[in-house]
Design a protein around this motif. Sequence first.
Motif, PDB file in Angstrom:
ATOM      1  N   GLU A   6      43.155  39.684  24.891  1.00  0.00           N
ATOM      2  CA  GLU A   6      43.266  39.219  26.277  1.00  0.00           C
ATOM      3  C   GLU A   6      41.999  38.503  26.743  1.00  0.00           C
ATOM      4  OE1 GLU A   6      46.162  39.210  27.727  1.00  0.00           O
ATOM      5  OE2 GLU A   6      46.931  40.211  25.942  1.00  0.00           O
ATOM      6  N   THR A   7      40.979  38.464  25.890  1.00  0.00           N
ATOM      7  CA  THR A   7      39.783  37.680  26.181  1.00  0.00           C
ATOM      8  C   THR A   7      39.520  36.788  24.975  1.00  0.00           C
ATOM      9  OG1 THR A   7      38.203  39.230  25.181  1.00  0.00           O
ATOM     10  CG2 THR A   7      38.807  39.620  27.484  1.00  0.00           C
TER      11      THR A   7
ATOM     12  N   ILE B 297      39.751  30.664  31.910  1.00  0.00           N
ATOM     13  CA  ILE B 297      39.736  31.504  30.708  1.00  0.00           C
ATOM     14  C   ILE B 297      41.150  31.954  30.349  1.00  0.00           C
ATOM     15  CG2 ILE B 297      38.998  33.749  29.811  1.00  0.00           C
ATOM     16  CD1 ILE B 297      36.379  33.330  31.391  1.00  0.00           C
ATOM     17  N   SER B 298      41.919  32.356  31.375  1.00  0.00           N
ATOM     18  CA  SER B 298      43.298  32.791  31.137  1.00  0.00           C
ATOM     19  C   SER B 298      44.133  31.668  30.513  1.00  0.00           C
ATOM     20  CB  SER B 298      43.921  33.241  32.458  1.00  0.00           C
ATOM     21  OG  SER B 298      45.291  33.558  32.285  1.00  0.00           O
ATOM     22  N   ASN B 299      43.996  30.462  31.063  1.00  0.00           N
ATOM     23  CA  ASN B 299      44.750  29.317  30.533  1.00  0.00           C
ATOM     24  C   ASN B 299      44.273  28.937  29.124  1.00  0.00           C
ATOM     25  OD1 ASN B 299      46.370  29.042  32.789  1.00  0.00           O
ATOM     26  ND2 ASN B 299      45.007  27.585  33.796  1.00  0.00           N
TER      27      ASN B 299
ATOM     28  N   GLU C 183      34.228  31.664  40.698  1.00  0.00           N
ATOM     29  CA  GLU C 183      34.599  32.843  39.899  1.00  0.00           C
ATOM     30  C   GLU C 183      36.100  32.874  39.614  1.00  0.00           C
ATOM     31  OE1 GLU C 183      34.297  37.739  40.023  1.00  0.00           O
ATOM     32  OE2 GLU C 183      33.629  36.545  41.733  1.00  0.00           O
ATOM     33  N   ASN C 184      36.904  32.630  40.654  1.00  0.00           N
ATOM     34  CA  ASN C 184      38.357  32.635  40.482  1.00  0.00           C
ATOM     35  C   ASN C 184      38.805  31.488  39.569  1.00  0.00           C
ATOM     36  OD1 ASN C 184      38.662  34.858  42.152  1.00  0.00           O
ATOM     37  ND2 ASN C 184      38.915  33.609  44.001  1.00  0.00           N
TER      38      ASN C 184
ATOM     39  N   GLU D  24      32.999  32.436  45.127  1.00  0.00           N
ATOM     40  CA  GLU D  24      34.285  33.088  44.854  1.00  0.00           C
ATOM     41  C   GLU D  24      35.266  32.094  44.230  1.00  0.00           C
ATOM     42  OE1 GLU D  24      35.485  34.723  48.598  1.00  0.00           O
ATOM     43  OE2 GLU D  24      34.367  36.602  48.296  1.00  0.00           O
TER      44      GLU D  24
ATOM     45  N   GLY E 277      36.978  30.166  37.237  1.00  0.00           N
ATOM     46  CA  GLY E 277      36.569  30.530  35.878  1.00  0.00           C
ATOM     47  C   GLY E 277      37.557  31.483  35.226  1.00  0.00           C
ATOM     48  N   LYS E 278      38.007  32.470  36.013  1.00  0.00           N
ATOM     49  CA  LYS E 278      38.993  33.431  35.485  1.00  0.00           C
ATOM     50  C   LYS E 278      40.293  32.726  35.096  1.00  0.00           C
ATOM     51  CE  LYS E 278      37.350  37.526  37.986  1.00  0.00           C
ATOM     52  NZ  LYS E 278      37.657  38.505  39.062  1.00  0.00           N
ATOM     53  N   LYS E 279      40.723  31.815  35.963  1.00  0.00           N
ATOM     54  CA  LYS E 279      41.957  31.075  35.688  1.00  0.00           C
ATOM     55  C   LYS E 279      41.783  30.181  34.461  1.00  0.00           C
ATOM     56  CE  LYS E 279      45.383  28.044  37.827  1.00  0.00           C
ATOM     57  NZ  LYS E 279      45.751  27.263  39.038  1.00  0.00           N
TER      58      LYS E 279
END
Length: 211
Positions: free
Chosen positions: A75-76, A31-33, A24-25, A21, A27-29
Motif C-alpha cells: 500500500e506504499t 502517492i496513491s495514484n 500534504e493532501n 494541508e 502528496g497523499k493523492k
Amino acid sequence: MPQNSISAQLSNLQQLVADLEAIENGGKKAISNTIKDVKARAPGWIAQEVTAVYNIKKSEITPSGSGKPKKITGETIEELAITYKGRLLTPVHFGMTPKAPPRGKSYTLKASVLKGQKKVIGRYLNTRTPGGPFSQRSHNILMGTGNTKSDGTSWIPFQRMSKTRTDIKKLTTISVPQMITSDRTNEAIMLRLNTETSKRLEHHMKRALGL
C-alpha cells in the motif's frame, strides 16, 4: 494599528497552513495514484526487460501468460512487491524448430532461449525399423503430448533413458521467475521500475498541485 498588524499576520498564517494541508493532501493523492499505476504497469515493464534478453513472447511474462504474477501487494511505494510463480518451461516457448517431427525423416532440434543464440538441443536419426526395439538411450527427440486442444502443445522434447518405453525424461529450460531474477535481467528490471515509478510520481504530484 498593532491589532491590525496581528490580524494580518494570523491571516497569512492561516493561508500558509491551508497551503501546507493542500500540499500534504496532494502528496497523499499523488502517492496513491502512483501505486495504482505501478501495480497496473509494472508487469509490462518487467516483461519488456525480460524479452529484450530472452527469446520469449511478452504475453508469456505478463499477467495473462504462463508466468503471470500471482500477487501484487503493498500500500506504499516502499512496500510494493510482485510475486511471480511458474514452472520450468520447455523449449517450445523459445522458438523451437521443428515444432513437429517431419514424418519419416531425420531432424535436428534447435531452440533459442537467449535472443540471437540458437542452439542444437536434440537430434533424431531415422534408423529405426517399424516395430523394432527402442534404443538404449536417445538424444532429445520430439514425442507427442496427447494434446487435443487447438491451441495446445502437441510435441515437446523428451530423452529416452533406457529400452523401457516409459523411461523418458522431459527437456526443460528456465522458468519465468528465474528469467526475472537472473543476472542478465535483474539490474535492468530494477532500474526500469525505479525510473518509471519516479516518472509516475512526478506526473501525479504536478497534477495534484496544479502545476
